[in-house]
Design an enzyme around this catalytic site. Sequence first.
Site, mmCIF file in Angstrom:
data_model
loop_
_atom_site.group_PDB
_atom_site.id
_atom_site.type_symbol
_atom_site.label_atom_id
_atom_site.label_comp_id
_atom_site.label_asym_id
_atom_site.label_seq_id
_atom_site.Cartn_x
_atom_site.Cartn_y
_atom_site.Cartn_z
ATOM 1 N N SER A 246 0.825 -1.216 0.000
ATOM 2 C CA SER A 246 0.000 0.000 0.000
ATOM 3 C C SER A 246 0.860 1.267 0.000
ATOM 4 O O SER A 246 0.483 2.276 -0.606
ATOM 5 C CB SER A 246 -0.975 0.003 1.182
ATOM 6 O OG SER A 246 -0.311 0.207 2.394
ATOM 7 N N ARG B 175 22.732 -14.108 4.108
ATOM 8 C CA ARG B 175 22.249 -12.733 3.974
ATOM 9 C C ARG B 175 23.084 -11.977 2.933
ATOM 10 O O ARG B 175 22.571 -11.239 2.101
ATOM 11 C CB ARG B 175 22.339 -12.021 5.325
ATOM 12 C CG ARG B 175 21.752 -10.624 5.289
ATOM 13 C CD ARG B 175 21.980 -9.855 6.579
ATOM 14 N NE ARG B 175 21.478 -10.518 7.761
ATOM 15 C CZ ARG B 175 20.191 -10.592 8.101
ATOM 16 N NH1 ARG B 175 19.274 -10.088 7.315
ATOM 17 N NH2 ARG B 175 19.817 -11.193 9.210
ATOM 18 N N ARG C 296 13.075 -7.464 5.131
ATOM 19 C CA ARG C 296 14.362 -8.144 5.348
ATOM 20 C C ARG C 296 15.357 -7.124 5.890
ATOM 21 O O ARG C 296 15.379 -5.975 5.442
ATOM 22 C CB ARG C 296 14.950 -8.693 4.042
ATOM 23 C CG ARG C 296 14.128 -9.725 3.368
ATOM 24 C CD ARG C 296 13.960 -10.997 4.135
ATOM 25 N NE ARG C 296 15.203 -11.728 4.371
ATOM 26 C CZ ARG C 296 15.288 -12.830 5.117
ATOM 27 N NH1 ARG C 296 14.216 -13.293 5.725
ATOM 28 N NH2 ARG C 296 16.422 -13.455 5.266
ATOM 29 N N LEU D 158 18.806 -5.551 5.897
ATOM 30 C CA LEU D 158 19.862 -5.454 4.885
ATOM 31 C C LEU D 158 21.209 -5.309 5.584
ATOM 32 O O LEU D 158 21.332 -4.595 6.586
ATOM 33 C CB LEU D 158 19.582 -4.263 3.969
ATOM 34 C CG LEU D 158 18.294 -4.432 3.137
ATOM 35 C CD1 LEU D 158 17.796 -3.094 2.614
ATOM 36 C CD2 LEU D 158 18.520 -5.430 2.001
ATOM 37 N N HIS E 33 8.807 3.584 8.597
ATOM 38 C CA HIS E 33 8.662 2.720 9.762
ATOM 39 C C HIS E 33 7.408 3.138 10.531
ATOM 40 O O HIS E 33 7.192 4.336 10.760
ATOM 41 C CB HIS E 33 9.901 2.836 10.656
ATOM 42 C CG HIS E 33 9.829 1.937 11.841
ATOM 43 N ND1 HIS E 33 10.031 0.577 11.754
ATOM 44 C CD2 HIS E 33 9.529 2.186 13.136
ATOM 45 C CE1 HIS E 33 9.877 0.032 12.942
ATOM 46 N NE2 HIS E 33 9.568 0.987 13.801
ATOM 47 N N THR F 239 20.492 3.431 7.817
ATOM 48 C CA THR F 239 21.888 3.220 8.207
ATOM 49 C C THR F 239 22.036 1.761 8.628
ATOM 50 O O THR F 239 21.062 1.004 8.594
ATOM 51 C CB THR F 239 22.284 4.121 9.391
ATOM 52 O OG1 THR F 239 21.451 3.763 10.509
ATOM 53 C CG2 THR F 239 22.120 5.585 9.067
ATOM 54 N N ASP F 240 23.249 1.408 9.067
ATOM 55 C CA ASP F 240 23.450 0.000 9.426
ATOM 56 C C ASP F 240 22.825 -0.346 10.781
ATOM 57 O O ASP F 240 22.825 -1.498 11.187
ATOM 58 C CB ASP F 240 24.935 -0.387 9.374
ATOM 59 C CG ASP F 240 25.797 0.540 10.190
ATOM 60 O OD1 ASP F 240 25.243 1.256 11.038
ATOM 61 O OD2 ASP F 240 27.013 0.540 9.970
ATOM 62 N N LEU G 76 19.406 -0.819 12.802
ATOM 63 C CA LEU G 76 18.008 -1.075 12.418
ATOM 64 C C LEU G 76 17.080 0.067 12.836
ATOM 65 O O LEU G 76 17.045 0.447 14.006
ATOM 66 C CB LEU G 76 17.535 -2.395 13.051
ATOM 67 C CG LEU G 76 16.102 -2.804 12.714
ATOM 68 C CD1 LEU G 76 15.968 -3.166 11.245
ATOM 69 C CD2 LEU G 76 15.646 -3.949 13.597
ATOM 70 N N ASP G 77 16.319 0.577 11.882
ATOM 71 C CA ASP G 77 15.312 1.617 12.131
ATOM 72 C C ASP G 77 15.899 2.807 12.877
ATOM 73 O O ASP G 77 15.309 3.312 13.838
ATOM 74 C CB ASP G 77 14.121 1.026 12.912
ATOM 75 C CG ASP G 77 13.414 -0.062 12.122
ATOM 76 O OD1 ASP G 77 13.389 0.020 10.878
ATOM 77 O OD2 ASP G 77 12.886 -1.001 12.749
HETATM 78 C C1 GRF Z 1 3.868 -0.466 6.739
HETATM 79 O O1 GRF Z 1 3.237 -0.236 7.960
HETATM 80 C C2 GRF Z 1 5.307 -0.036 6.805
HETATM 81 O O2 GRF Z 1 5.503 1.091 7.588
HETATM 82 C C3 GRF Z 1 5.966 -1.229 7.447
HETATM 83 O O3 GRF Z 1 5.315 -2.343 6.897
HETATM 84 C C4 GRF Z 1 4.014 -1.967 6.461
HETATM 85 C C5 GRF Z 1 3.939 -2.280 5.011
HETATM 86 O O4 GRF Z 1 2.675 -2.048 4.470
HETATM 87 N N1 GRF Z 1 7.390 -1.193 7.259
HETATM 88 P P1 GRF Z 1 2.474 -1.964 2.905
HETATM 89 O O5 GRF Z 1 3.091 -3.211 2.297
HETATM 90 O O6 GRF Z 1 3.141 -0.718 2.413
HETATM 91 O O7 GRF Z 1 0.994 -1.929 2.704
#
Ligand code: GRF
Length: 212
Positions: free
Chosen positions: A13, A61, A87, A89, A105, A137-138, A140-141
């Site tokens: 989406s 990986r 995944r 990265l 995120h 960045t390396d 996560l989030d």
């Molecule tokens: C979203 O909430 C995004 O923030 C997270 O995973 C979900 C993916 O939804 N990383 P979509 O595939 O974009 O509908």
Amino acid sequence: MKRIVILISGRGSNMLSILEAGLPLEVSAVISNRRDSEGLHLARERGIETCTVEHANYPSREAFDDALAEKIDALSPDYVVLAGFMRILGNAFVARYSGRLINIHPSLLPAFPGTNTHKRALEEGVKIHGCTVHFVTDQLDHGAIIVQAAVPVLDSDTEDDLAARVLAQEHRIYPAAIRWLLEGRLRMAGGRVFGGPPGRGILASPDIADER
Ligand code: GRF
């Protein structure tokens, strides 16, 4: 015209919100690490080239990351856009696209990195939740934040209610962030991103307007 590659894993989406935002860009391809991603169909229906690099087909990986990078480099995009790409990265991949790799995120980072963000937000009892677009960045989030949107957490919220409220904001901020990036409006300094329009006020939840 600038070119982007979008990486997805599922529903797509956010990818769709980017495809339908009328941005001045060419989507070179949508790549999924899962053959059964619904988002691949949505992209194809809109005439976008798609391909799959299935992580399950690679022994490590690093091998997966290398195969993915090979696909991406063949398309020579300006930016690589992670849109629900599930995944992690590796460092070499992230370094290769440094400053050109962005992610969305579903939390107000640095709160709730990782998965199950809406469940954890409810468990913690936060009153404001939201979403973040950031450079990758390396860690996560954890990259420099481009834009965030906040939503209230209501007493009656289920995880699904909250997820839907956040997702609606994801669909607003991701295309906006990409537009600013393409227009060269963002500037990075000291691990922070500057540029983009200023915020327009104060958000409180519960609302304190009546208490003033
Ligand atoms: C979203 O909430 C995004 O923030 C997270 O995973 C979900 C993916 O939804 N990383 P979509 O595939 O974009 O509908």
